[in-house]
Design a protein around this motif. Structure first.
Motif, PDB file in Angstrom:
ATOM      1  N   ALA A  70      -0.850   7.552   5.015  1.00 14.22           N
ATOM      2  CA  ALA A  70      -1.948   8.042   4.170  1.00 14.22           C
ATOM      3  C   ALA A  70      -2.321   9.469   4.556  1.00 14.22           C
ATOM      4  N   PHE A 101      -4.171 -10.011  -0.767  1.00 15.59           N
ATOM      5  CA  PHE A 101      -4.260 -10.213   0.677  1.00 15.59           C
ATOM      6  C   PHE A 101      -5.123 -11.431   0.997  1.00 15.59           C
ATOM      7  N   LEU A 110     -10.281   6.065  -0.322  1.00 15.02           N
ATOM      8  CA  LEU A 110     -10.236   4.673  -0.772  1.00 15.02           C
ATOM      9  C   LEU A 110      -9.047   3.948  -0.149  1.00 15.02           C
ATOM     10  N   PHE A 111      -7.887   4.635  -0.126  1.00 13.50           N
ATOM     11  CA  PHE A 111      -6.700   4.039   0.505  1.00 13.50           C
ATOM     12  C   PHE A 111      -6.971   3.725   1.973  1.00 13.50           C
ATOM     13  N   LEU A 170      -6.097  -1.151  -5.967  1.00 14.57           N
ATOM     14  CA  LEU A 170      -6.503  -1.533  -4.616  1.00 14.57           C
ATOM     15  C   LEU A 170      -7.314  -2.827  -4.650  1.00 14.57           C
ATOM     16  N   ALA A 171      -8.101  -3.026  -5.714  1.00 13.79           N
ATOM     17  CA  ALA A 171      -8.819  -4.301  -5.834  1.00 13.79           C
ATOM     18  C   ALA A 171      -7.827  -5.451  -5.947  1.00 13.79           C
ATOM     19  N   VAL A 218     -10.578  14.993  -5.955  1.00 12.11           N
ATOM     20  CA  VAL A 218     -10.292  13.644  -6.454  1.00 12.11           C
ATOM     21  C   VAL A 218      -9.161  12.996  -5.667  1.00 12.11           C
ATOM     22  N   TYR A 219      -8.006  13.703  -5.557  1.00 11.02           N
ATOM     23  CA  TYR A 219      -6.868  13.076  -4.883  1.00 11.02           C
ATOM     24  C   TYR A 219      -7.072  13.027  -3.374  1.00 11.02           C
ATOM     25  N   MET A 233       1.163   4.324  -2.646  1.00 12.98           N
ATOM     26  CA  MET A 233       1.065   5.754  -2.313  1.00 12.98           C
ATOM     27  C   MET A 233       2.258   6.508  -2.879  1.00 12.98           C
ATOM     28  N   ALA A 292     -12.667  -3.459 -11.180  1.00 11.83           N
ATOM     29  CA  ALA A 292     -12.567  -3.558  -9.724  1.00 11.83           C
ATOM     30  C   ALA A 292     -13.667  -4.450  -9.171  1.00 11.83           C
ATOM     31  N   ILE A 318      -9.470   9.497  -3.652  1.00 13.88           N
ATOM     32  CA  ILE A 318      -8.445   8.459  -3.739  1.00 13.88           C
ATOM     33  C   ILE A 318      -7.913   8.097  -2.360  1.00 13.88           C
ATOM     34  N   ALA A 376       0.745   2.594   8.356  1.00 17.59           N
ATOM     35  CA  ALA A 376       0.255   2.972   7.025  1.00 17.59           C
ATOM     36  C   ALA A 376      -0.823   4.049   7.095  1.00 17.59           C
ATOM     37  N   LEU A 405       0.154  11.884   3.306  1.00 15.59           N
ATOM     38  CA  LEU A 405       0.006  12.069   1.859  1.00 15.59           C
ATOM     39  C   LEU A 405      -1.159  13.009   1.547  1.00 15.59           C
ATOM     40  N   LEU A 434       0.833  -1.213   0.000  1.00 12.68           N
ATOM     41  CA  LEU A 434       0.000   0.000   0.000  1.00 12.68           C
ATOM     42  C   LEU A 434       0.860   1.253   0.000  1.00 12.68           C
ATOM     43  N   ILE A 435       1.974   1.223   0.743  1.00 17.25           N
ATOM     44  CA  ILE A 435       2.825   2.417   0.810  1.00 17.25           C
ATOM     45  C   ILE A 435       3.572   2.587  -0.507  1.00 17.25           C
ATOM     46  N   VAL A 479      -9.133   0.706   2.441  1.00 19.14           N
ATOM     47  CA  VAL A 479      -8.461  -0.581   2.212  1.00 19.14           C
ATOM     48  C   VAL A 479      -7.508  -0.900   3.354  1.00 19.14           C
ATOM     49  N   ILE A 480      -6.771   0.115   3.865  1.00 20.48           N
ATOM     50  CA  ILE A 480      -5.844  -0.151   4.980  1.00 20.48           C
ATOM     51  C   ILE A 480      -6.617  -0.689   6.183  1.00 20.48           C
ATOM     52  N   LEU A 506      -9.651  -2.031   6.142  1.00 10.67           N
ATOM     53  CA  LEU A 506     -10.315  -3.293   5.806  1.00 10.67           C
ATOM     54  C   LEU A 506      -9.365  -4.468   5.981  1.00 10.67           C
ATOM     55  N   LEU A 507      -8.122  -4.296   5.532  1.00  7.45           N
ATOM     56  CA  LEU A 507      -7.166  -5.393   5.599  1.00  7.45           C
ATOM     57  C   LEU A 507      -6.515  -5.483   6.971  1.00  7.45           C
TER      58      LEU A 507
END
Lengths: 100, 173
Positions: free
Chosen positions: B32, A84, B69-70, A77-78, B61-62, A33, B162, B66, B28, B35, A29-30, B73-74, B76-77
């Motif tokens: 994010a 994972f 979304l990052f 990301l998908a 957008v960024y 980024m 996706a 985006i 992480a 960033l 992920l990083i 996911v971080i 979620l996982l």
């Protein structure tokens, strides 16, 4: 009144930091980024040039880059979520086998 | 030293510091958020360069879509941080040396080859800003209409891709 060269040097520094992120981090992920950071550095150079030559072409290109980055993040990301699910980790060192 | 230059130096300091923070933080989530701050700083640069539309697109957008979304996911996982086990001891020094080489090379090439070496003028008045927005919209829907439409197809394809990737497989008997 800021010289154009300052923006170019800043863009080069940000791009290099993105490259360093891709090289030294192992978290997928990083790394992702850091790729976004590199895209952003290139966008900054585009807008700086476009502002100096007084043309909108550079800004329109940046607009398209942002749209493509959004698409890239959705698919990437998908893919990371899918990796994972099979590996139970997003360490890029673990993704060393061709067969899942 | 003019006000513009002082503003530029402070902002570039923030941009580089947040980029470094993204690189170096172990968690992480912190990366994010650093960033996001970096993207907002670059959006302020776009405003300084007289590109208000790009600045707003950058924020929405960024920094908005985006990075959210990052973060999703971080979380979620549950992959905030990895166990720290160095596999390649020579990786970091080598990466540092290569990065310094790249930075010097890129700076030299840009500074010697980039033709319009001029000054960036301060952004124009708000009336002119609206004019520039109108002109950019005309250009986008006139001269660059085909790339614009292709972008919409690209976004559709990315969405379908996706969904297909993370969909649960249904066994057909």
């Amino acid at each position: 009144m800021v010289p154009l060269n300052y923006y170019i040097v800043l863009s080069a520094i940000l791009f290099t930091l993105g490259v360093v992120g891709v090289l030294i981090r192992r978290n997928a992920l990083i790394i992702f980024m850091s790729v976004e950071l590199m895209l952003n550095a290139a966008n900054l150079a585009f807008v700086a040039f476009s502002s100096v030559i007084k043309s909108f072409t550079g800004q329109i290109f940046v607009f398209f880059v942002i749209a493509v980055a959004a698409a890239e993040v959705a698919v990437g990301l998908a893919l990371i979520v899918e990796i994972f699910k099979t590996k139970r980790s997003i360490d890029v060192d673990q993704m060393s086998s061709l067969k899942g | 030293m003019t006000l513009d230059l002082i503003f530029f130096l402070i902002l570039s300091l923030i941009a580089v510091a947040t980029a470094l923070g993204m690189l170096l933080s172990r968690n992480a989530i912190y990366s994010a958020l650093f960033l996001v701050l970096n993207f907002v700083t670059v959006a302020v640069f776009y405003l300084l360069l007289g590109a208000p539309f790009i600045a707003m697109a950058q924020v929405t957008v960024y920094a908005g879509a985006i990075m959210v979304l990052f973060l999703f996911v971080i979380m979620l996982l549950g992959a905030e941080s990895l166990p720290t086990a160095e596999v390649l001891p020579w990786q970091k020094p080598l990466a540092g040396a290569l990065a310094v080489a790249l930075a010097v090379e890129a700076t030299v090439v840009f500074l010697t080859r980039a033709r319009p070496a001029g000054d960036v003028l301060p952004p124009e008045e708000s009336a002119n800003m609206i004019d520039s927005l109108r002109e950019m919209g005309m250009m986008l829907f006139d001269q660059y209409l085909l790339p614009f439409e292709v972008t919409s197809i690209l976004l559709l394809v990315a969405m379908v891709g996706a969904i297909v990737l993370v969909r649960k497989e249904k066994r057909v008997h």
